[in-house]
Design a protein around this motif. Structure first.
Motif, PDB file in Angstrom:
ATOM      1  N   ASP A 170      11.262  20.274  -7.983  1.00  0.00           N
ATOM      2  CA  ASP A 170      12.592  20.571  -7.446  1.00  0.00           C
ATOM      3  C   ASP A 170      13.018  19.683  -6.289  1.00  0.00           C
ATOM      4  O   ASP A 170      14.197  19.377  -6.139  1.00  0.00           O
ATOM      5  N   ASP A 171      12.074  19.255  -5.432  1.00  0.00           N
ATOM      6  CA  ASP A 171      12.467  18.471  -4.251  1.00  0.00           C
ATOM      7  C   ASP A 171      12.664  16.996  -4.568  1.00  0.00           C
ATOM      8  O   ASP A 171      12.838  16.164  -3.677  1.00  0.00           O
ATOM      9  N   GLY A 172      12.600  16.649  -5.848  1.00  0.00           N
ATOM     10  CA  GLY A 172      12.808  15.263  -6.262  1.00  0.00           C
ATOM     11  C   GLY A 172      11.548  14.438  -6.285  1.00  0.00           C
ATOM     12  O   GLY A 172      11.557  13.299  -6.766  1.00  0.00           O
ATOM     13  N   SER A 173      10.457  14.963  -5.791  1.00  0.00           N
ATOM     14  CA  SER A 173       9.199  14.213  -5.815  1.00  0.00           C
ATOM     15  C   SER A 173       8.553  14.332  -7.186  1.00  0.00           C
ATOM     16  O   SER A 173       8.993  15.101  -8.043  1.00  0.00           O
ATOM     17  N   GLU A 174       7.526  13.590  -7.399  1.00  0.00           N
ATOM     18  CA  GLU A 174       6.868  13.531  -8.698  1.00  0.00           C
ATOM     19  C   GLU A 174       5.429  14.009  -8.549  1.00  0.00           C
ATOM     20  O   GLU A 174       4.707  13.591  -7.648  1.00  0.00           O
ATOM     21  N   LEU A 175       5.015  14.885  -9.457  1.00  0.00           N
ATOM     22  CA  LEU A 175       3.652  15.415  -9.457  1.00  0.00           C
ATOM     23  C   LEU A 175       2.920  14.837 -10.658  1.00  0.00           C
ATOM     24  O   LEU A 175       3.425  14.884 -11.777  1.00  0.00           O
ATOM     25  N   ARG A 176       1.759  14.259 -10.411  1.00  0.00           N
ATOM     26  CA  ARG A 176       0.972  13.688 -11.520  1.00  0.00           C
ATOM     27  C   ARG A 176      -0.153  14.661 -11.862  1.00  0.00           C
ATOM     28  O   ARG A 176      -0.956  15.017 -11.013  1.00  0.00           O
ATOM     29  N   VAL A 177      -0.186  15.048 -13.139  1.00  0.00           N
ATOM     30  CA  VAL A 177      -1.129  16.067 -13.585  1.00  0.00           C
ATOM     31  C   VAL A 177      -1.980  15.506 -14.720  1.00  0.00           C
ATOM     32  O   VAL A 177      -1.450  14.990 -15.706  1.00  0.00           O
ATOM     33  N   THR A 178      -3.290  15.624 -14.576  1.00  0.00           N
ATOM     34  CA  THR A 178      -4.184  15.248 -15.668  1.00  0.00           C
ATOM     35  C   THR A 178      -4.226  16.389 -16.677  1.00  0.00           C
ATOM     36  O   THR A 178      -4.450  17.547 -16.299  1.00  0.00           O
ATOM     37  N   VAL A 179      -3.992  16.068 -17.942  1.00  0.00           N
ATOM     38  CA  VAL A 179      -4.031  17.100 -18.988  1.00  0.00           C
ATOM     39  C   VAL A 179      -5.428  17.709 -19.017  1.00  0.00           C
ATOM     40  O   VAL A 179      -6.423  16.994 -19.197  1.00  0.00           O
TER      41      VAL A 179
ATOM     42  N   THR B 175       7.582  30.498  -3.784  1.00  0.00           N
ATOM     43  CA  THR B 175       6.842  29.989  -4.936  1.00  0.00           C
ATOM     44  C   THR B 175       7.673  28.955  -5.681  1.00  0.00           C
ATOM     45  O   THR B 175       8.865  29.143  -5.908  1.00  0.00           O
ATOM     46  N   GLN B 176       7.032  27.814  -6.040  1.00  0.00           N
ATOM     47  CA  GLN B 176       7.633  26.831  -6.936  1.00  0.00           C
ATOM     48  C   GLN B 176       6.946  26.938  -8.291  1.00  0.00           C
ATOM     49  O   GLN B 176       5.733  27.168  -8.363  1.00  0.00           O
ATOM     50  N   GLN B 177       7.711  26.733  -9.375  1.00  0.00           N
ATOM     51  CA  GLN B 177       7.136  26.879 -10.704  1.00  0.00           C
ATOM     52  C   GLN B 177       7.794  25.900 -11.674  1.00  0.00           C
ATOM     53  O   GLN B 177       9.013  25.743 -11.679  1.00  0.00           O
ATOM     54  N   VAL B 178       6.974  25.237 -12.469  1.00  0.00           N
ATOM     55  CA  VAL B 178       7.462  24.315 -13.495  1.00  0.00           C
ATOM     56  C   VAL B 178       6.636  24.555 -14.756  1.00  0.00           C
ATOM     57  O   VAL B 178       5.415  24.723 -14.680  1.00  0.00           O
ATOM     58  N   VAL B 179       7.304  24.582 -15.905  1.00  0.00           N
ATOM     59  CA  VAL B 179       6.598  24.713 -17.184  1.00  0.00           C
ATOM     60  C   VAL B 179       6.960  23.517 -18.051  1.00  0.00           C
ATOM     61  O   VAL B 179       8.140  23.209 -18.229  1.00  0.00           O
TER      62      VAL B 179
END
Length: 666
Positions: free
Chosen positions: A44-53, A21-25
């Motif tokens: 964690d792997d250095g990639s970027e995740l784009r999240v719509t609020v 499991t990966q987790q970010v807050v």
């Protein structure tokens, strides 16, 4: 393409991470438009995740992003709870222009509350209360100079354990189980012999009684062998057979005078307590010698008696007291909390956690050993020594058997064999004219039925302290919490002063005189008695509320109050898997303390307008009405006192005092 699911849990933060499991807050920043703004989140792997609020999220909420074993990312919106803003109601101490001390308020929600502190006419400081704070913790605001910012420290006053772990002499508490394992002792035969000897010397012991066991209690007590009528006299024992400190003084004047002349730190009443235990301890030692001689086929009469050689008494007294000591030799104190704490303090602490009563048990065990050492410093005692184990046994016999006659510490042979019930079948009284202890049946009894008396209306806390047993929760007549000054030291320091360590108790049935004294003292110093009460209760109750062991019981109490706000019947709402709690003495003591603290917290909440009185415990109405009246008098008149009213018990002709109401002081 990442699949985003939106959830709205009530609270949260990081969950325990599972394998794979990966987790970010992250916190939602200002100036976002829900449903439109996209946030770039580094993982964690250095990639970027784009999240719509997500739509419906707000600034200050948090997003918990979770991905498990290659599945899509899941977004949970963690709602920001509205901060609780409090004003500082407790007194504050301005040590100087650059240092202020105050307390964490009683109504705080750690991790959520904000406290507004007025530091001057033109300056306020807002403090965020840390998640691990406890009501009554010390807050210290300090700055280096007037033009420098304030810095805040939250200081935890360490909970202290009283006494030291048992060492050599305390290990003798282990011998307080049945005294003789190698000797065949018959407690029923010893009781019958005591009855016969007492009858032969003018005592009345009903022939319809015997020593034995019967359901539901199934512990040794007094059983009816024939039908007993209401009003029938069961025991009458003249006072020249009573065993009191006055008897010790009369029978052993040299011993008494030697102890009185000894230079020691013991108060006079403690010396009398020690002499009483010493005298009885000597009789118990002789009783053991007789039992050993009998087991070996020898004549018990060969044992030298102190009642003949050193402490001359009448023949009748000698025979009655020796038979009495023979019967007391059978007493088993293996389950008494003093012994359990002395033998294994950690085990006792765990049994009664989070209560601090285990420290009291340990203190008392240590005190009894010290009391023995002190009295053995008396030359007359040293010449006729009593071993510490017999002294301890004698003192516990006295503690668990005394009556209150014309002398507080009165042991009465035969009469002290009755067990306790709140619905007793007999009641005792001291006949002043006849100078005798009298026990009379107050209802009819059938053959085979146990005859009970009452030890008084006591909480499980006090019953366990004194006798080593508790009652079923539904039979407990009242609750008790004994305040530990070291636990509430910051509160006492702030509201009183650093040298004041008042002794006071919370009782659910009435107001304790010590509590009356301390509330008046708080008010005389210009402080708020209601806030003091809230802080003491909240700080004392804090560990109970967060104790995982208690969680099922407190949840059961909550269910009981949801069904009926005035109820405390937690035992009716326990799940099947938690029924074992009902059998545990330690849990019964803990819940007595918790319910008592809750009852006093409700008083403060009623005063503050936060709770309607109809939603308070029904069983505490008399105490609550007195407390509400007392707190109002403190606010308007600056003081109150307790009026004692003597109430005659028509059935027992016994007297006791009750705190009927608070009375305004002049």
């Amino acid at each position: 393409v990442l699949h985003i699911m939106t959830q709205f849990p009530d609270a949260g933060g990081y969950e325990e991470e599972k394998p794979g499991t990966q987790q970010v807050v992250i916190e939602i920043p200002a100036d976002v438009v829900p449903g439109v703004t996209k946030l770039a989140v580094e993982i964690d792997d250095g990639s970027e995740l784009r999240v719509t609020v997500p739509t419906g999220a707000h600034v200050g909420d948090r997003l918990r992003l979770t991905k498990t074993n290659g599945c899509s990312w899941v977004c949970a919106v963690l709602r920001m709870q509205q901060p609780q803003t409090l004003k500082n109601l407790s007194p504050s101490k301005r040590c100087n222009d650059n240092k202020i001390q105050m307390l964490v308020p009683a109504s705080v929600k750690p991790g959520e509350s904000k406290l507004t502190v007025t530091v001057s006419a033109s300056e306020q400081v807002v403090l965020e209360i840390p998640a691990n704070s406890v009501p009554g913790d010390l807050i210290e605001l300090e700055r280096k100079a007037v033009d420098q910012p304030w810095l805040c420290k939250f200081l935890r006053d360490k909970y202290l354990h009283g006494g030291e772990d048992p060492e050599t002499s305390l290990a003798l508490m282990a011998d307080l189980g049945t005294r003789l394992s190698s000797t065949a002792l018959d407690p029923d035969a010893a009781a019958e012999r005591l009855f016969a000897i007492c009858r032969s010397h003018g005592c009345y012991i009903s022939p319809k009684l015997k020593r034995g066991t019967a359901p539901p209690l199934n512990v040794p007590g007094i059983i009816a062998t024939e039908a007993i009528e209401d009003g029938e006299e069961l025991f009458r024992v003249p006072d020249h057979f009573h065993f009191t400190p006055n008897v010790v003084e009369a029978c052993a004047p040299a011993l008494w005078a030697s102890a009185e002349a000894q230079e020691c730190t013991l108060p006079r009443y403690r010396r009398h307590e020690a002499l009483h235990a010493f005298f009885l301890g000597r009789l118990l030692a002789e009783a053991e010698e007789r039992a050993v001689a009998k087991a070996a086929g020898e004549a018990p009469e060969k044992v030298t008696s102190m009642l003949e050689s050193y402490w001359p008494v009448t023949k009748a007294q000698k025979e009655v007291w020796e038979a009495y000591a023979d019967s007391l030799l059978h007493e088993d104190f293996s389950d008494h909390p003093y012994r359990q704490a002395a033998v294994d303090l950690d085990k006792m602490r765990e049994k009664i956690r989070p209560s601090q009563e285990s420290e009291y048990y340990m203190d008392m065990a240590t005190d009894l050993v010290s009391l023995h050492a002190s009295i053995m410093g008396c030359p007359e005692c040293a010449a006729k020594p009593v071993e510490v184990d017999f002294f301890l046994r004698a003192r516990l016999c006295a503690q668990t058997r005394v009556f209150q006659t014309c002398v507080d510490t009165t042991m009465v042979p035969c009469c002290d064999l009755l067990n306790h019930s709140l619905s007793p079948g007999s009641l005792w009284r001291y006949d002043e004219e006849a100078k005798a202890m009298v026990i009379t049946a107050v209802r009819a009894h059938s053959p085979g039925e146990e005859v009970f008396t009452t030890y008084g209306s006591r909480s499980n806390v006090l019953l366990y302290r004194t006798y080593g047993f508790t009652q079923w929760p539904e039979n407990e007549p009242e609750w008790t919490y004994i305040v530990r000054p070291h636990l509430v030291r910051p509160v006492l320091n702030m509201f009183l002063d650093s040298e004041t360590r008042p002794q006071f108790i919370f009782e659910s049935a009435h107001i304790d005189q010590g509590l009356c004294n301390v509330l008046n003292d708080v008010t005389r110093r210009g402080n708020d008695a209601v806030e003091f009460l809230r802080l003491v209760v909240a700080r004392s109750r804090f560990e109970y509320d967060r104790c995982e062991r208690l969680r099922p019981v407190l949840e059961a109490l909550e269910r009981a109050r949801q069904a009926d706000p005035g109820s405390h019947a937690w035992w009716l709402h326990l799940g099947a898997e938690h029924q074992h709690f009902l059998e545990e003495d330690g849990l019964r003591v803990v819940m007595s303390e918790y319910l008592c603290l809750t009852a006093y917290l409700e008083v403060a909440e009623v005063v503050a307008g936060e709770r309607d009185e109809s939603a308070c415990f029904r069983g505490c109405r008399e105490m609550r009405q007195s407390m509400l009246k007392a707190l109002e008098m403190l606010r308007t008149s600056g003081g109150f006192s307790l009026k004692k009213e003597i109430v005659a018990n028509k059935e027992a002709d016994q007297k006791h005092s009750e705190d009927k109401e608070a009375e305004e002081t002049s």
